[in-house]
Design an enzyme around this catalytic site. Structure first.
Site, PDB file in Angstrom:
ATOM      1  N   LYS A  22       0.835  -1.209   0.000  1.00  0.00           N
ATOM      2  CA  LYS A  22       0.000   0.000   0.000  1.00  0.00           C
ATOM      3  C   LYS A  22       0.864   1.250   0.000  1.00  0.00           C
ATOM      4  O   LYS A  22       0.682   2.161  -0.815  1.00  0.00           O
ATOM      5  CB  LYS A  22      -0.913   0.006   1.226  1.00  0.00           C
ATOM      6  N   ASN A  23       1.818   1.326   0.935  1.00  0.00           N
ATOM      7  CA  ASN A  23       2.616   2.542   1.075  1.00  0.00           C
ATOM      8  C   ASN A  23       3.495   2.783  -0.144  1.00  0.00           C
ATOM      9  O   ASN A  23       3.796   3.932  -0.478  1.00  0.00           O
ATOM     10  CB  ASN A  23       3.460   2.477   2.346  1.00  0.00           C
ATOM     11  N   ARG A  94      -3.098  10.940   4.457  1.00  0.00           N
ATOM     12  CA  ARG A  94      -1.879  11.728   4.560  1.00  0.00           C
ATOM     13  C   ARG A  94      -0.997  11.623   3.313  1.00  0.00           C
ATOM     14  O   ARG A  94      -0.272  12.559   2.974  1.00  0.00           O
ATOM     15  CB  ARG A  94      -1.071  11.292   5.787  1.00  0.00           C
ATOM     16  N   CYS A 118      -4.659   9.026   9.780  1.00  0.00           N
ATOM     17  CA  CYS A 118      -4.868   8.309  11.032  1.00  0.00           C
ATOM     18  C   CYS A 118      -4.563   9.171  12.237  1.00  0.00           C
ATOM     19  O   CYS A 118      -3.685  10.026  12.204  1.00  0.00           O
ATOM     20  CB  CYS A 118      -3.979   7.062  11.084  1.00  0.00           C
ATOM     21  N   ARG A 123       1.973  14.137  12.710  1.00  0.00           N
ATOM     22  CA  ARG A 123       2.897  13.780  11.642  1.00  0.00           C
ATOM     23  C   ARG A 123       2.995  14.994  10.723  1.00  0.00           C
ATOM     24  O   ARG A 123       2.426  15.017   9.637  1.00  0.00           O
ATOM     25  CB  ARG A 123       2.410  12.539  10.895  1.00  0.00           C
ATOM     26  N   PRO A 124       3.708  16.039  11.174  1.00  0.00           N
ATOM     27  CA  PRO A 124       3.708  17.300  10.427  1.00  0.00           C
ATOM     28  C   PRO A 124       4.404  17.153   9.080  1.00  0.00           C
ATOM     29  O   PRO A 124       5.221  16.258   8.865  1.00  0.00           O
ATOM     30  CB  PRO A 124       4.489  18.244  11.343  1.00  0.00           C
ATOM     31  N   VAL A 125       4.061  18.063   8.176  1.00  0.00           N
ATOM     32  CA  VAL A 125       4.642  18.026   6.834  1.00  0.00           C
ATOM     33  C   VAL A 125       5.777  19.028   6.700  1.00  0.00           C
ATOM     34  O   VAL A 125       6.224  19.311   5.593  1.00  0.00           O
ATOM     35  CB  VAL A 125       3.559  18.307   5.765  1.00  0.00           C
ATOM     36  N   ASP A 126       6.264  19.561   7.818  1.00  0.00           N
ATOM     37  CA  ASP A 126       7.299  20.594   7.735  1.00  0.00           C
ATOM     38  C   ASP A 126       8.569  20.087   7.063  1.00  0.00           C
ATOM     39  O   ASP A 126       9.255  20.841   6.366  1.00  0.00           O
ATOM     40  CB  ASP A 126       7.621  21.168   9.117  1.00  0.00           C
ATOM     41  N   LEU A 127       8.899  18.789   7.243  1.00  0.00           N
ATOM     42  CA  LEU A 127      10.099  18.260   6.603  1.00  0.00           C
ATOM     43  C   LEU A 127       9.939  18.207   5.083  1.00  0.00           C
ATOM     44  O   LEU A 127      10.901  18.433   4.339  1.00  0.00           O
ATOM     45  CB  LEU A 127      10.437  16.872   7.146  1.00  0.00           C
ATOM     46  N   ASP A 308       4.653  -0.028  12.128  1.00  0.00           N
ATOM     47  CA  ASP A 308       3.369  -0.530  11.619  1.00  0.00           C
ATOM     48  C   ASP A 308       3.118  -1.988  11.991  1.00  0.00           C
ATOM     49  O   ASP A 308       2.065  -2.542  11.653  1.00  0.00           O
ATOM     50  CB  ASP A 308       3.292  -0.364  10.103  1.00  0.00           C
ATOM     51  N   ILE A 330       8.578   6.049  17.012  1.00  0.00           N
ATOM     52  CA  ILE A 330       8.256   6.710  15.745  1.00  0.00           C
ATOM     53  C   ILE A 330       7.088   7.687  15.915  1.00  0.00           C
ATOM     54  O   ILE A 330       7.181   8.854  15.555  1.00  0.00           O
ATOM     55  CB  ILE A 330       7.923   5.673  14.660  1.00  0.00           C
ATOM     56  N   ARG A 400      -8.451   0.214   4.559  1.00  0.00           N
ATOM     57  CA  ARG A 400      -7.434   1.108   4.005  1.00  0.00           C
ATOM     58  C   ARG A 400      -6.131   0.356   3.724  1.00  0.00           C
ATOM     59  O   ARG A 400      -5.331   0.809   2.918  1.00  0.00           O
ATOM     60  CB  ARG A 400      -7.149   2.265   4.972  1.00  0.00           C
TER      61      ARG A 400
END
Length: 422
Positions: A22-23, A94, A118, A123-127, A308, A330, A400
């Protein structure tokens, strides 16, 4: 609303085919935005998240055709009609943020809603954003959207990630393929999904070296072509089903399973008393004794123990001989399955990012509720070994990430079925 009903106690014997990851697929699909030529993905999983990414890409003008019952995805972004990824779609998943880098690299513009997903911690997107800024992107956060521009195109640069991030590595890697000059990504994620993405991009004509290590180097090219690429085996689905006979006894062969994808996980299984052997078609798993042994687990980026698989491992250790300690490094808030396992008779103590599990001889069936994707499957696995009936509710999370889970388990003798509750 759907629920999963499990009657515990049945030993498992048989074979389970493992789907494409999936990922990996959710990352490969946006790669179509980098080229005007078609991209075909084989071994695609048939999951609700794939449908959501399909909807997002279609909203941008990509043509997506599902072939062979959805196992093959034919994508063409010849004519992009929009550069805006709308909140109504992005909020569901996400991975939607992964369209940002490709759109910006190809056309120098993108407007992408900040994502949802989820509830397993921040899980910020700043990176992602800092990485793209290092390639010359001009970014502005406004009204819940990332407004990105690169008027003269992206330019190669050095990206130093302070933390390992799979998604940010993927976004920057895709963007760098069309950037002018050389990009070096330091502290890059090393997951198999990163290697799979790099393999696909190379098939499209990208010049990438170092994937699978902590330093990736990309030499930008003027354009990418079309390609056909098989999605790598889903190591999380693989690990999940490897645990099933550890709960119930018996022996299960996982078709398409690869040891190199789950080495750290297999080390813990061996310590717990579970045999894993390679076969011509995959991996075969069986429990050595009547009960597994307690082990300590710490989640880490690949090649460490996957976050996971933490929920599924915790469920198994609830019935182990002895006391186990699980440390989650994590994501925060990723022990939300613990109270539900306690409803089944588990003895778990949670202290911040650490859970102490005191093994009990047997779990008891109970009505429980899934809080996220991996928690949902951990409760189903626990139900396989519990006395009596377990009903897992809110299983829309499950769809999902797991394709035909009830059918795959039932084919090996599990008493599990999907039911409709009013």
């Amino acid at each position: 609303m759907d629920a999963i009903l499990i009657k515990g106690g049945a030993e498992l014997r048989g074979r389970i085919p493992i789907a494409g990851a999936k990922n990996a697929c959710l990352t490969l699909m946006p790669a179509t935005l980098l080229s005007e030529e078609p991209l075909t993905l084989t071994n695609a999983p048939r999951l609700s998240d794939i449908k959501t990414m399909t909807q997002l890409l279609q909203s941008l003008g990509t043509e997506v055709t599902a072939l062979q019952g959805g196992k093959v995805l034919a994508l063409s972004s010849h004519d992009m009609t929009s550069h805006t990824a709308d909140y109504d779609i992005v909020r569901k998943m996400r991975a939607s943020i992964l369209v940002l880098g490709p759109m910006l690299a190809r056309d120098g513009q993108a407007v992408v809603s900040l994502p949802g997903g989820c509830a397993i911690g921040a899980r910020p997107v700043d990176l992602h954003l800092k990485g793209l800024e290092a390639l010359g992107a001009e970014l502005e956060l406004r009204d819940g959207y990332v407004h990105a521009k690169a008027p003269g195109g992206l330019k190669g640069g050095t990206v130093d990630f302070p933390l390992v991030s799979v998604g940010a590595t993927e976004n920057v890697l895709m963007a760098a393929t069309l950037a002018k000059g050389t990009t070096v990504i330091n502290n890059a994620a090393r997951e198999p999904e990163i290697v799979d993405l790099a393999d696909c991009l190379r098939r499209m004509g990208a010049q990438i070296e170092g994937d699978g290590t902590s330093t990736i180097t990309v030499q930008g090219v003027d354009r990418l072509s079309g390609a056909t690429h098989p999605v790598v085996t889903d190591r999380i689905e693989l690990g999940t089903y490897m645990l099933a006979p550890a709960f119930t006894g018996g022996e299960v062969e996982l078709l398409g399973g690869r040891l190199d994808l789950v080495e750290a996980f297999v080390e813990k299984l061996d310590a717990a008393g579970i045999d894993v052997t390679e076969t011509d078609e995959g991996l075969k798993v069986r429990r050595r004794g009547d009960r597994v042994q307690a082990v300590d687990v710490t989640t880490e980026p690949f090649p460490g123990f996957p976050t996971d698989l933490q929920a599924q491992m915790m469920a198994l250790l609830c019935t182990a001989e002895g006391t186990s300690r699980l440390e989650e490094k994590i994501f925060e808030n990723r022990f939300m399955h613990a109270p539900e396992l306690q409803r089944m008779g588990a003895h778990i103590e949670v202290h911040g990012g650490t859970a102490v599990v005191h093994g009990v001889e047997r779990l008891r069936g109970a009505p429980v509720m899934a809080t996220d994707l991996r928690a949902s499957v951990s409760l189903i696995l626990a139900g396989l070994a519990a006395e009596g009936e377990t009903v897992v509710r809110r299983v829309y999370h499950l769809d999902r990430g797991y394709e035909k889970l009830e059918e795959k388990l039932a084919a090996c003798g599990a008493q599990v079925e999907r039911i409709r509750e009013s």
